[in-house]
Scaffold this motif. Structure first.
Motif, PDB file in Angstrom:
ATOM      1  N   LEU A 129       6.662 -23.370  11.546  1.00 40.82           N
ATOM      2  CA  LEU A 129       6.473 -24.417  10.539  1.00 40.82           C
ATOM      3  C   LEU A 129       5.017 -24.541  10.113  1.00 40.82           C
ATOM      4  CD1 LEU A 129       8.761 -27.166  12.088  1.00 40.82           C
ATOM      5  CD2 LEU A 129       9.266 -25.691  10.137  1.00 40.82           C
ATOM      6  N   PRO A 130       4.754 -25.051   8.891  1.00 36.35           N
ATOM      7  CA  PRO A 130       3.381 -25.342   8.509  1.00 36.35           C
ATOM      8  C   PRO A 130       2.751 -26.261   9.557  1.00 36.35           C
ATOM      9  CG  PRO A 130       4.820 -25.528   6.610  1.00 36.35           C
ATOM     10  CD  PRO A 130       5.708 -25.359   7.828  1.00 36.35           C
ATOM     11  N   GLY A 131       1.458 -26.068   9.810  1.00 34.66           N
ATOM     12  CA  GLY A 131       0.761 -26.834  10.837  1.00 34.66           C
ATOM     13  C   GLY A 131       0.820 -26.156  12.188  1.00 34.66           C
ATOM     14  N   SER A 132       1.465 -24.975  12.228  1.00 37.81           N
ATOM     15  CA  SER A 132       1.579 -24.249  13.492  1.00 37.81           C
ATOM     16  C   SER A 132       1.492 -22.750  13.214  1.00 37.81           C
ATOM     17  CB  SER A 132       2.901 -24.590  14.183  1.00 37.81           C
ATOM     18  OG  SER A 132       3.994 -24.082  13.440  1.00 37.81           O
ATOM     19  N   PHE A 133       1.463 -21.964  14.307  1.00 32.80           N
ATOM     20  CA  PHE A 133       1.410 -20.508  14.184  1.00 32.80           C
ATOM     21  C   PHE A 133       2.120 -19.880  15.374  1.00 32.80           C
ATOM     22  CE2 PHE A 133      -2.056 -21.536  16.936  1.00 32.80           C
ATOM     23  CZ  PHE A 133      -2.268 -20.445  17.751  1.00 32.80           C
ATOM     24  N   SER A 142       6.374 -22.367  18.426  1.00 32.25           N
ATOM     25  CA  SER A 142       5.066 -22.070  17.835  1.00 32.25           C
ATOM     26  C   SER A 142       4.002 -22.975  18.456  1.00 32.25           C
ATOM     27  CB  SER A 142       5.123 -22.266  16.321  1.00 32.25           C
ATOM     28  OG  SER A 142       5.548 -23.577  16.015  1.00 32.25           O
ATOM     29  N   PHE A 143       2.741 -22.638  18.216  1.00 37.41           N
ATOM     30  CA  PHE A 143       1.609 -23.422  18.713  1.00 37.41           C
ATOM     31  C   PHE A 143       1.058 -24.279  17.579  1.00 37.41           C
ATOM     32  CE2 PHE A 143       1.461 -19.358  21.088  1.00 37.41           C
ATOM     33  CZ  PHE A 143       1.698 -19.852  22.365  1.00 37.41           C
ATOM     34  N   PRO A 144       0.671 -25.530  17.842  1.00 33.66           N
ATOM     35  CA  PRO A 144       0.029 -26.319  16.790  1.00 33.66           C
ATOM     36  C   PRO A 144      -1.370 -25.759  16.508  1.00 33.66           C
ATOM     37  CG  PRO A 144       0.040 -27.538  18.854  1.00 33.66           C
ATOM     38  CD  PRO A 144       0.821 -26.281  19.088  1.00 33.66           C
ATOM     39  N   CYS A 145      -1.784 -25.896  15.268  1.00 27.74           N
ATOM     40  CA  CYS A 145      -3.145 -25.457  14.929  1.00 27.74           C
ATOM     41  C   CYS A 145      -4.147 -26.296  15.717  1.00 27.74           C
ATOM     42  CB  CYS A 145      -3.395 -25.637  13.430  1.00 27.74           C
ATOM     43  SG  CYS A 145      -2.451 -24.486  12.403  1.00 27.74           S
ATOM     44  N   PRO A 146      -5.209 -25.669  16.238  1.00 22.62           N
ATOM     45  CA  PRO A 146      -6.221 -26.429  16.989  1.00 22.62           C
ATOM     46  C   PRO A 146      -7.079 -27.273  16.037  1.00 22.62           C
ATOM     47  CG  PRO A 146      -6.840 -24.123  16.842  1.00 22.62           C
ATOM     48  CD  PRO A 146      -5.475 -24.233  16.237  1.00 22.62           C
ATOM     49  N   CYS A 159      -4.052 -19.796  12.182  1.00 26.06           N
ATOM     50  CA  CYS A 159      -4.405 -20.959  11.372  1.00 26.06           C
ATOM     51  C   CYS A 159      -5.687 -20.662  10.600  1.00 26.06           C
ATOM     52  CB  CYS A 159      -4.583 -22.193  12.254  1.00 26.06           C
ATOM     53  SG  CYS A 159      -3.051 -22.683  13.062  1.00 26.06           S
ATOM     54  N   LYS A 160      -5.844 -21.353   9.481  1.00 25.55           N
ATOM     55  CA  LYS A 160      -7.012 -21.168   8.619  1.00 25.55           C
ATOM     56  C   LYS A 160      -8.105 -22.147   9.045  1.00 25.55           C
ATOM     57  CE  LYS A 160      -3.816 -20.307   4.803  1.00 25.55           C
ATOM     58  NZ  LYS A 160      -3.304 -20.836   3.534  1.00 25.55           N
ATOM     59  N   PRO A 161      -9.378 -21.738   8.919  1.00 26.25           N
ATOM     60  CA  PRO A 161     -10.455 -22.677   9.246  1.00 26.25           C
ATOM     61  C   PRO A 161     -10.569 -23.756   8.165  1.00 26.25           C
ATOM     62  CG  PRO A 161     -11.372 -20.600   8.460  1.00 26.25           C
ATOM     63  CD  PRO A 161      -9.882 -20.415   8.551  1.00 26.25           C
ATOM     64  N   GLY A 173      -2.592 -29.435  14.481  1.00 23.80           N
ATOM     65  CA  GLY A 173      -1.333 -29.252  13.782  1.00 23.80           C
ATOM     66  C   GLY A 173      -1.443 -29.700  12.341  1.00 23.80           C
ATOM     67  N   SER A 174      -2.620 -29.737  11.803  1.00 22.04           N
ATOM     68  CA  SER A 174      -2.851 -30.205  10.454  1.00 22.04           C
ATOM     69  C   SER A 174      -2.235 -29.269   9.420  1.00 22.04           C
ATOM     70  CB  SER A 174      -4.350 -30.343  10.190  1.00 22.04           C
ATOM     71  OG  SER A 174      -4.569 -30.744   8.855  1.00 22.04           O
TER      72      SER A 174
END
Length: 176
Positions: A129-133, A142-146, A159-161, A173-174
């Motif tokens: 899902l968006p907010g994860s990878f 999936s892992f949440p974005c840091p 995830c994108k910086p 998870g933004s």
């Protein structure tokens, strides 16, 4: 008259062994009869035996065929595949482990690709899902974005910086 397992068909004077998958049960039998579906002939060709559980036959065979992707009851002419999200293991259907999936037509559970995930017993992999990878194949979740990173698209492997000027005060998870 011929011994059991042999026949002298069509008035022949010489007794010949019954072919695989056929039987002559007694010395009064004039011909070899084919074993029906769900059965096989014994080695002596004197009786038809019932195929055991998790095997099948269409008849006229000396051995039953193992079920590769499903199960069967004794005496079956076909195997019933396990439900999607399950596979055969030691004669029973079991759930595919997390990180793998099995559609109805597939022989076994397959790993999800990076960017996709699947929980236990999944019929198919779904995109992260968006907010994860999901950066490794075969993941169950999936892992949440840091913090300081985001992902606004589904099915991504990283995830994108966040914009260095704007910064990010969003929790992990933004979405952006």
């Amino acid at each position: 008259a011929c011994d059991p397992g042999f026949s002298a068909e069509f008035g022949a004077t010489v007794c010949t062994p019954c072919a695989e998958g056929t039987v002559a049960p007694s010395n009064t039998t004039a011909f070899c009869a084919q074993c029906g579906s769900g059965n096989y002939s014994n080695a002596k060709r004197t009786e038809c035996l019932v195929c055991p559980r998790n095997t099948f036959s269409l008849g006229g065979v000396a051995t039953c065929t193992d079920c590769k992707i499903g199960l069967s009851e004794p005496g079956s002419s076909a195997c019933t595949p396990c439900n999607p999200g399950q596979r055969q293991a030691e004669g029973v259907c079991v759930y595919c482990p997390a990180g793998t999936a099995r559609a109805y037509s597939e022989p076994g559970c397959t790993d999800c690709d990076a960017g996709s995930v699947a929980g236990e017993g999944a019929a198919f992999c779904t995109r992260a899902l968006p907010g994860s990878f999901s950066n490794v194949s075969g993941l169950g979740a999936s892992f949440p974005c840091p913090n300081g990173r985001y992902q606004d698209e589904a099915g991504q492997t990283e995830c994108k910086p966040c914009d260095a000027i704007a910064g990010s005060n969003e929790p992990s998870g933004s979405l952006g």
